[in-house]
Design a protein around this motif. Sequence first.
Motif, PDB file in Angstrom:
ATOM      1  N   PHE A 115       0.833  -1.193   0.000  1.00  0.00           N
ATOM      2  CA  PHE A 115       0.000   0.000   0.000  1.00  0.00           C
ATOM      3  C   PHE A 115       0.874   1.253   0.000  1.00  0.00           C
ATOM      4  CE2 PHE A 115      -2.743  -3.309   1.524  1.00  0.00           C
ATOM      5  CZ  PHE A 115      -3.990  -3.001   0.982  1.00  0.00           C
ATOM      6  N   GLY A 116       0.418   2.248  -0.728  1.00  0.00           N
ATOM      7  CA  GLY A 116       1.107   3.522  -0.780  1.00  0.00           C
ATOM      8  C   GLY A 116       0.098   4.656  -0.737  1.00  0.00           C
ATOM      9  N   LEU A 117       0.587   5.883  -0.612  1.00  0.00           N
ATOM     10  CA  LEU A 117      -0.281   7.057  -0.547  1.00  0.00           C
ATOM     11  C   LEU A 117      -0.032   7.952  -1.750  1.00  0.00           C
ATOM     12  CD1 LEU A 117      -0.133   8.088   3.224  1.00  0.00           C
ATOM     13  CD2 LEU A 117      -2.090   7.138   1.994  1.00  0.00           C
ATOM     14  N   LEU A 118      -1.107   8.416  -2.361  1.00  0.00           N
ATOM     15  CA  LEU A 118      -1.002   9.374  -3.439  1.00  0.00           C
ATOM     16  C   LEU A 118      -0.664  10.746  -2.857  1.00  0.00           C
ATOM     17  CD1 LEU A 118      -4.189   8.340  -5.458  1.00  0.00           C
ATOM     18  CD2 LEU A 118      -1.829   7.651  -5.884  1.00  0.00           C
ATOM     19  N   GLY A 127     -14.639  10.546  -3.656  1.00  0.00           N
ATOM     20  CA  GLY A 127     -14.916   9.409  -2.793  1.00  0.00           C
ATOM     21  C   GLY A 127     -13.816   8.363  -2.773  1.00  0.00           C
ATOM     22  N   THR A 128     -12.749   8.580  -3.540  1.00  0.00           N
ATOM     23  CA  THR A 128     -11.664   7.601  -3.635  1.00  0.00           C
ATOM     24  C   THR A 128     -10.584   7.906  -2.601  1.00  0.00           C
ATOM     25  OG1 THR A 128     -12.057   7.304  -5.998  1.00  0.00           O
ATOM     26  CG2 THR A 128      -9.936   6.568  -5.147  1.00  0.00           C
ATOM     27  N   SER A 129     -10.097   6.875  -1.938  1.00  0.00           N
ATOM     28  CA  SER A 129      -9.036   7.036  -0.957  1.00  0.00           C
ATOM     29  C   SER A 129      -7.732   7.440  -1.638  1.00  0.00           C
ATOM     30  CB  SER A 129      -8.835   5.717  -0.202  1.00  0.00           C
ATOM     31  OG  SER A 129      -7.695   5.789   0.632  1.00  0.00           O
ATOM     32  N   ARG A 130      -6.889   8.189  -0.921  1.00  0.00           N
ATOM     33  CA  ARG A 130      -5.562   8.518  -1.435  1.00  0.00           C
ATOM     34  C   ARG A 130      -4.590   7.348  -1.261  1.00  0.00           C
ATOM     35  NH1 ARG A 130      -4.711  13.260  -3.409  1.00  0.00           N
ATOM     36  NH2 ARG A 130      -6.276  14.886  -3.071  1.00  0.00           N
ATOM     37  N   GLN A 131      -5.034   6.339  -0.571  1.00  0.00           N
ATOM     38  CA  GLN A 131      -4.223   5.134  -0.455  1.00  0.00           C
ATOM     39  C   GLN A 131      -4.483   4.252  -1.678  1.00  0.00           C
ATOM     40  OE1 GLN A 131      -5.173   2.300   2.715  1.00  0.00           O
ATOM     41  NE2 GLN A 131      -3.005   2.248   3.261  1.00  0.00           N
ATOM     42  N   TYR A 132      -3.451   3.631  -2.198  1.00  0.00           N
ATOM     43  CA  TYR A 132      -3.622   2.691  -3.306  1.00  0.00           C
ATOM     44  C   TYR A 132      -2.884   1.401  -2.972  1.00  0.00           C
ATOM     45  CZ  TYR A 132       1.160   3.837  -4.817  1.00  0.00           C
ATOM     46  OH  TYR A 132       2.519   4.011  -4.870  1.00  0.00           O
ATOM     47  N   CYS A 133      -3.271   0.331  -3.640  1.00  0.00           N
ATOM     48  CA  CYS A 133      -2.648  -0.970  -3.429  1.00  0.00           C
ATOM     49  C   CYS A 133      -1.971  -1.412  -4.712  1.00  0.00           C
ATOM     50  CB  CYS A 133      -3.699  -2.003  -3.009  1.00  0.00           C
ATOM     51  SG  CYS A 133      -3.025  -3.672  -2.784  1.00  0.00           S
ATOM     52  N   SER A 134      -0.788  -2.007  -4.595  1.00  0.00           N
ATOM     53  CA  SER A 134      -0.091  -2.524  -5.777  1.00  0.00           C
ATOM     54  C   SER A 134       0.244  -3.995  -5.574  1.00  0.00           C
ATOM     55  CB  SER A 134       1.182  -1.725  -6.061  1.00  0.00           C
ATOM     56  OG  SER A 134       2.096  -1.829  -4.987  1.00  0.00           O
ATOM     57  N   LEU A 135       0.154  -4.739  -6.668  1.00  0.00           N
ATOM     58  CA  LEU A 135       0.478  -6.167  -6.683  1.00  0.00           C
ATOM     59  C   LEU A 135       1.431  -6.421  -7.844  1.00  0.00           C
ATOM     60  CD1 LEU A 135      -3.058  -7.724  -6.178  1.00  0.00           C
ATOM     61  CD2 LEU A 135      -1.084  -8.300  -4.770  1.00  0.00           C
ATOM     62  N   THR A 136       2.531  -7.088  -7.572  1.00  0.00           N
ATOM     63  CA  THR A 136       3.483  -7.433  -8.620  1.00  0.00           C
ATOM     64  C   THR A 136       3.341  -8.909  -8.959  1.00  0.00           C
ATOM     65  OG1 THR A 136       5.038  -5.764  -7.814  1.00  0.00           O
ATOM     66  CG2 THR A 136       5.920  -7.454  -9.258  1.00  0.00           C
ATOM     67  N   PHE A 137       3.374  -9.233 -10.248  1.00  0.00           N
ATOM     68  CA  PHE A 137       3.323 -10.629 -10.673  1.00  0.00           C
ATOM     69  C   PHE A 137       4.087 -10.767 -11.988  1.00  0.00           C
ATOM     70  CE2 PHE A 137      -0.361  -8.549 -12.498  1.00  0.00           C
ATOM     71  CZ  PHE A 137      -0.404  -9.019 -13.808  1.00  0.00           C
ATOM     72  N   SER A 138       4.424 -11.991 -12.328  1.00  0.00           N
ATOM     73  CA  SER A 138       5.195 -12.245 -13.543  1.00  0.00           C
ATOM     74  C   SER A 138       4.415 -13.154 -14.482  1.00  0.00           C
ATOM     75  CB  SER A 138       6.545 -12.886 -13.207  1.00  0.00           C
ATOM     76  OG  SER A 138       7.327 -12.020 -12.411  1.00  0.00           O
ATOM     77  N   VAL A 139       4.586 -12.895 -15.777  1.00  0.00           N
ATOM     78  CA  VAL A 139       4.066 -13.771 -16.829  1.00  0.00           C
ATOM     79  C   VAL A 139       5.248 -14.085 -17.732  1.00  0.00           C
ATOM     80  CG1 VAL A 139       2.478 -14.008 -18.762  1.00  0.00           C
ATOM     81  CG2 VAL A 139       1.771 -12.737 -16.730  1.00  0.00           C
TER      82      VAL A 139
END
Length: 248
Positions: A115-118, A127-139
């Motif tokens: 999680f990070g903050l904008l 209505g959107t939070s300034r916090q965001y979530c990131s997910l890393t994955f590989s293909v």
Amino acid sequence: MNLEQSKEDGGGKGRTSPATAAPRVSVSREALLRDLATVSQTGHMSAGLHLLTRYVGASHFLLARYDLVQEHGLDFVVSSNWPFDLVRRLESEIAATYSRTTELEKCLSVLQPKFGLLPDDADVPDGTSRQYCSLTFSVGRTRFSLMLLFDEDIVLSPERLREVGLLAGYCVSLTNGASQKVDREFDLTEREIECLFWIAEGKTSDEIATILGISRNTINNYITSVMRKTATKTRSEAIAYAVRNNLV
């Protein structure tokens, strides 16, 4: 970070312009898998990402590819319904954060929600939070990051987030296979696809030149090449052709 376009349907990215947030509807795992199986037959990545975003309870998604060769951080946006101006505002910061991460940390972060903050001065949807979530994955040998925005009153489930990371890889792998076939059939370069996407976004040649950091004349040459290869006479015809063939 270059904002480039993957060869998938026009509902997401590759759309980085403002889009309607995913509805907050409770979705079961069984329903999600059933719907993803249906969507997989079309090869439209953004439709699958919309489903995954709704499943986890988020409102907006942004899927970006990492540049593992030159290690410049995020290479390009593959698919997104984040507001365009927000992507432009954050691109350098996101890329810089990734470049400061060690290779071991990058490997350990795969499928681990972060999680990070904008920034306070970044415009976010109402209505959107300034916090965001990131997910890393590989293909395969390619690494991706899925970044999610969510409403202020939402708490995202870590278990569902990890599921979403795995299933996002499934969506990308299916679309990549379809994209390679399109490349062979229509012989459009990544730069040409990139310009075609931004035309579909309503951007002028001058605006695209600013986004991609190349001259207006070069952009026009790419667009002319696209119309020649697709046997179209206008930009609107080229966009319609691209949509029909899942190029944007």
